[in-house]
Design an enzyme around this catalytic site. Structure first.
Site, short mmCIF file in Angstrom:
data_model
loop_
_atom_site.label_atom_id
_atom_site.label_comp_id
_atom_site.label_asym_id
_atom_site.label_seq_id
_atom_site.Cartn_x
_atom_site.Cartn_y
_atom_site.Cartn_z
N ARG A 91 0.85 -1.19 0.00
CA ARG A 91 0.00 0.00 0.00
C ARG A 91 0.89 1.23 0.00
O ARG A 91 1.91 1.26 0.68
CB ARG A 91 -0.83 0.07 1.30
N LEU A 93 1.57 4.82 1.35
CA LEU A 93 1.15 5.58 2.53
C LEU A 93 0.81 7.00 2.09
O LEU A 93 1.53 7.60 1.29
CB LEU A 93 2.28 5.64 3.57
N HIS A 109 13.28 -2.39 -0.30
CA HIS A 109 12.94 -2.49 -1.72
C HIS A 109 13.97 -3.38 -2.42
O HIS A 109 15.18 -3.22 -2.20
CB HIS A 109 12.93 -1.09 -2.34
N LEU A 144 7.23 7.58 -3.67
CA LEU A 144 7.38 6.12 -3.70
C LEU A 144 8.86 5.71 -3.76
O LEU A 144 9.60 6.19 -4.61
CB LEU A 144 6.64 5.57 -4.93
N ASP A 145 9.26 4.80 -2.87
CA ASP A 145 10.61 4.20 -2.87
C ASP A 145 11.69 5.29 -2.99
O ASP A 145 12.58 5.21 -3.83
CB ASP A 145 10.74 3.20 -4.05
N GLN A 173 19.83 -11.21 1.03
CA GLN A 173 20.49 -9.96 1.42
C GLN A 173 19.52 -8.99 2.09
O GLN A 173 19.90 -8.22 2.96
CB GLN A 173 21.16 -9.29 0.20
C1 GRF Z 1 10.40 -8.12 -0.57
O1 GRF Z 1 11.05 -8.45 -1.77
C2 GRF Z 1 10.55 -6.65 -0.28
O2 GRF Z 1 11.76 -6.12 -0.73
C3 GRF Z 1 9.41 -6.04 -1.04
O3 GRF Z 1 8.36 -6.96 -0.89
C4 GRF Z 1 8.89 -8.26 -0.67
C5 GRF Z 1 8.31 -8.77 0.60
O4 GRF Z 1 8.68 -10.09 0.88
N1 GRF Z 1 9.10 -4.73 -0.54
P1 GRF Z 1 8.35 -10.72 2.28
O5 GRF Z 1 6.83 -10.62 2.46
O6 GRF Z 1 9.08 -9.95 3.34
O7 GRF Z 1 8.79 -12.15 2.21
#
Ligand code: GRF
Length: 200
Positions: A91, A93, A109, A144-145, A173
């Site tokens: 979502r 924000l 991300h 965003l991001d 990672q």
């Molecule tokens: C991850 O790849 C994160 O970077 C992105 O959404 C994915 C979530 O994965 N924002 P999880 O639900 O934490 O396994």
């Protein structure tokens, strides 16, 4: 004791990595105050419940963004959450939400921002043909991001790679990066000038 709030919409592997880091003492003096999902069927919220954490479903369907954000913010405040970790929270924000917790919301991300913001970042990077990708933990701002970067981890793209294999190595990672970023933020031992975070 620092109280973390986790927002998630799916699998929840980043949430589990954070919870494991707290249990193992890799994140000291912290607890998870509440885990909130907008999707009742999120695997991550079931795991939160199994682990005995306070787990709330606040559905977003049928509500305006403003209404939903008000409910989520109220729940976070009620649980006295100091730091909010978005962990696969699908979502956007609202600016109002972000302003309730200045420099207190983190996101992860799966790319080296500012490359490949938005959905399916691993797929975007793989299709673009990059030789290096990775992940970014950053403060959330109104875009965003976009907010200041706390931690990045690079992942090489191998000749033999497929997109799912690359995504899997990036995810490993991510789990390391989130713990590092939380420790930096909780230490309060950093300064931000412009977009640049520097540890003191
Ligand atoms: C991850 O790849 C994160 O970077 C992105 O959404 C994915 C979530 O994965 N924002 P999880 O639900 O934490 O396994």
């Amino acid at each position: 004791m620092h109280s973390l709030g986790i927002l998630l919409s799916g699998r929840g592997s980043n949430f589990v990595a954070i919870a494991d880091s707290i249990e193992a003492g890799r994140i000291a003096n912290a607890r998870i105050g509440v885990v909130i999902t907008n999707r009742a069927d999120a695997q991550g919220i079931a795991i939160a419940r199994q682990r005995g954490l306070t787990a709330l479903t606040i559905p977003s369907k049928g509500k305006t963004r403003a209404e939903h954000d008000r409910e989520v913010v109220a729940a976070l405040k009620q649980h006295n959450v100091e730091l909010i970790c978005l962990a696969g929270y699908m979502r956007l924000l609202s600016p109002w939400f972000v302003q309730q917790f200045p420099r207190r919301i983190l996101n992860i991300h799966p790319s080296l921002l500012p490359a490949f913001p938005g959905l399916e970042a691993q797929e975007q990077a793989f299709a673009y043909g990059v030789k290096v990708s990775g992940c970014t933990v950053h403060f959330v701002d109104e875009e965003l991001d976009h907010g200041p970067i706390i931690v990045q981890k690079a992942v090489q793209v191998l000749e033999s790679d497929t997109e799912p294999r690359l995504a899997e190595r990036i995810l490993e990672q991510e789990h390391i990066a989130y713990t590092e970023a939380i420790n930096i933020v909780l230490s309060a031992d950093f300064e931000i000038s412009g977009r640049r975070l520097r540890r003191r």
